[in-house]
Design an enzyme around this catalytic site. Sequence first.
Site, short mmCIF file in Angstrom:
data_model
loop_
_atom_site.label_atom_id
_atom_site.label_comp_id
_atom_site.label_asym_id
_atom_site.label_seq_id
_atom_site.Cartn_x
_atom_site.Cartn_y
_atom_site.Cartn_z
N LYS A 53 0.84 -1.21 0.00
CA LYS A 53 0.00 0.00 0.00
C LYS A 53 0.87 1.25 0.00
O LYS A 53 0.58 2.23 -0.71
CB LYS A 53 -0.95 -0.01 1.21
CG LYS A 53 -2.05 -1.07 1.06
CD LYS A 53 -2.94 -1.24 2.28
CE LYS A 53 -3.88 -2.42 1.99
NZ LYS A 53 -4.91 -2.63 3.00
N GLN A 97 -5.21 -1.70 9.29
CA GLN A 97 -5.08 -3.01 8.65
C GLN A 97 -5.66 -4.10 9.55
O GLN A 97 -5.36 -4.18 10.74
CB GLN A 97 -3.59 -3.28 8.35
CG GLN A 97 -3.34 -4.52 7.52
CD GLN A 97 -3.79 -4.41 6.07
OE1 GLN A 97 -3.97 -3.31 5.54
NE2 GLN A 97 -3.99 -5.52 5.42
N ASP A 120 -11.63 2.32 3.40
CA ASP A 120 -11.98 0.90 3.26
C ASP A 120 -13.47 0.71 3.00
O ASP A 120 -13.90 -0.36 2.59
CB ASP A 120 -11.67 0.15 4.57
CG ASP A 120 -10.24 -0.39 4.64
OD1 ASP A 120 -9.72 -0.81 3.59
OD2 ASP A 120 -9.67 -0.39 5.75
N1 L34 Z 1 -8.36 -2.59 6.74
N2 L34 Z 1 -7.57 -4.67 6.19
C1 L34 Z 1 -8.05 -3.49 5.81
N3 L34 Z 1 -8.26 -3.17 4.50
C2 L34 Z 1 -7.97 -4.07 3.53
O1 L34 Z 1 -8.22 -3.78 2.26
C3 L34 Z 1 -7.43 -5.31 3.90
N4 L34 Z 1 -7.05 -6.26 2.97
C4 L34 Z 1 -7.24 -7.68 3.28
C5 L34 Z 1 -6.61 -7.93 4.64
N5 L34 Z 1 -6.85 -6.85 5.60
C6 L34 Z 1 -7.26 -5.60 5.25
C7 L34 Z 1 -5.96 -6.13 2.18
O2 L34 Z 1 -5.35 -5.09 2.05
C8 L34 Z 1 -6.49 -8.36 2.14
N6 L34 Z 1 -5.66 -7.31 1.58
C9 L34 Z 1 -4.64 -7.52 0.62
C10 L34 Z 1 -3.92 -6.47 0.06
C11 L34 Z 1 -2.91 -6.71 -0.86
C12 L34 Z 1 -2.61 -7.98 -1.25
C13 L34 Z 1 -3.32 -9.02 -0.73
C14 L34 Z 1 -4.33 -8.80 0.21
C15 L34 Z 1 -1.50 -8.18 -2.21
O3 L34 Z 1 -0.69 -7.30 -2.43
N7 L34 Z 1 -1.39 -9.39 -2.80
C16 L34 Z 1 -0.35 -9.74 -3.74
C17 L34 Z 1 0.64 -10.74 -3.16
C18 L34 Z 1 1.23 -10.33 -1.87
C19 L34 Z 1 2.20 -11.35 -1.31
O4 L34 Z 1 3.19 -11.64 -1.98
O5 L34 Z 1 1.96 -11.84 -0.21
C20 L34 Z 1 -0.99 -10.38 -4.96
O6 L34 Z 1 -0.40 -10.35 -6.04
O7 L34 Z 1 -2.08 -10.95 -4.80
#
Ligand code: L34
Length: 286
Positions: A53, A97, A120
Amino acid sequence: MANIIDGKQVSANVKEQVRQETEILFEKYGKRPALAVVIVGNNPASRVYVNNKKKACETVGFQSFEYALPEDTSQEELLELVQTLNEDKNINGILVQLPVPKQIDDKAIINAISSEKDVDAFHPENVGKIMIGDYAFLPCTPAGVMELIHATGIEIAGKKCVVIGRSNIVGKPMAMLLLHESGTVTICHSRTQDLPSVTREADILIVAIGKANFVTADMVKTGAVVIDVGMNRLENGKLCGDVNFAEVESKVSWITPVPGGVGPMTIAMLMKNTLTAFKKQNLFFE
Ligand code: L34
């Protein structure tokens, strides 16, 4: 062989639009959107997401402020920080988060965030607005899924849409957004009887249950669009979704990968919401 929906590319497009608009507003008004990201404790997955983020904020030209609090932070301490951020005129968006450590009630925190800074869209006021279709912010993950479906060029109106999972963060708002675009929506959950018979009817299948490789080829209709919201860490450290990609991929028309599907879109939509918050708070109304 399915077409792969490239979440990295679609998210890059969204962020590029946000970046361009941010530059124009900066030239006009000399101000940039600012996002406060609060992380409590040492959850390694949360650390990765929060870092992503912050990186996205840099990409689009936002200011970002991280508040990293220890695992033993009390609810009162966190509420105090939220209150300070609510009152800070230089902060446009606040994100705590999730999950938070068990001594903290996440509902109390979500309720405390100013609805105008709730990027959010978890606050009850914003959830209510989404329900009646009159909203400023859309919840990031479901909104990101909608963008991915739009990227396929497939129309949602009239289609059978099945959502697996009924969480407040993904399943429920997801169903509502599909309904707003005139999908015929079914929500499935742990008590659904004969789940495969329901999911096999889906033209568009959204999976958000948090069980690795749960959806198998026999559960999907030939030619369906499959969106995998799952983000499971296997013992070997690899990430995998809720859909058995290797099996399902050959049967459907479009599918999202994990990683590189919904995750990057969640972050791109957060950037969009933060820009919206900034504009509303500064009365630009553009
Ligand atoms: N308050 N909490 C709040 N807001 C959110 O919008 C979230 N979420 C979920 C968990 N808790 C939260 C997220 O940000 C899930 N989430 C989230 C954000 C980004 C990624 C995955 C989940 C992400 O960047 N995924 C990458 C891989 C990351 C890695 O290597 O671990 C992808 O390519 O899917």
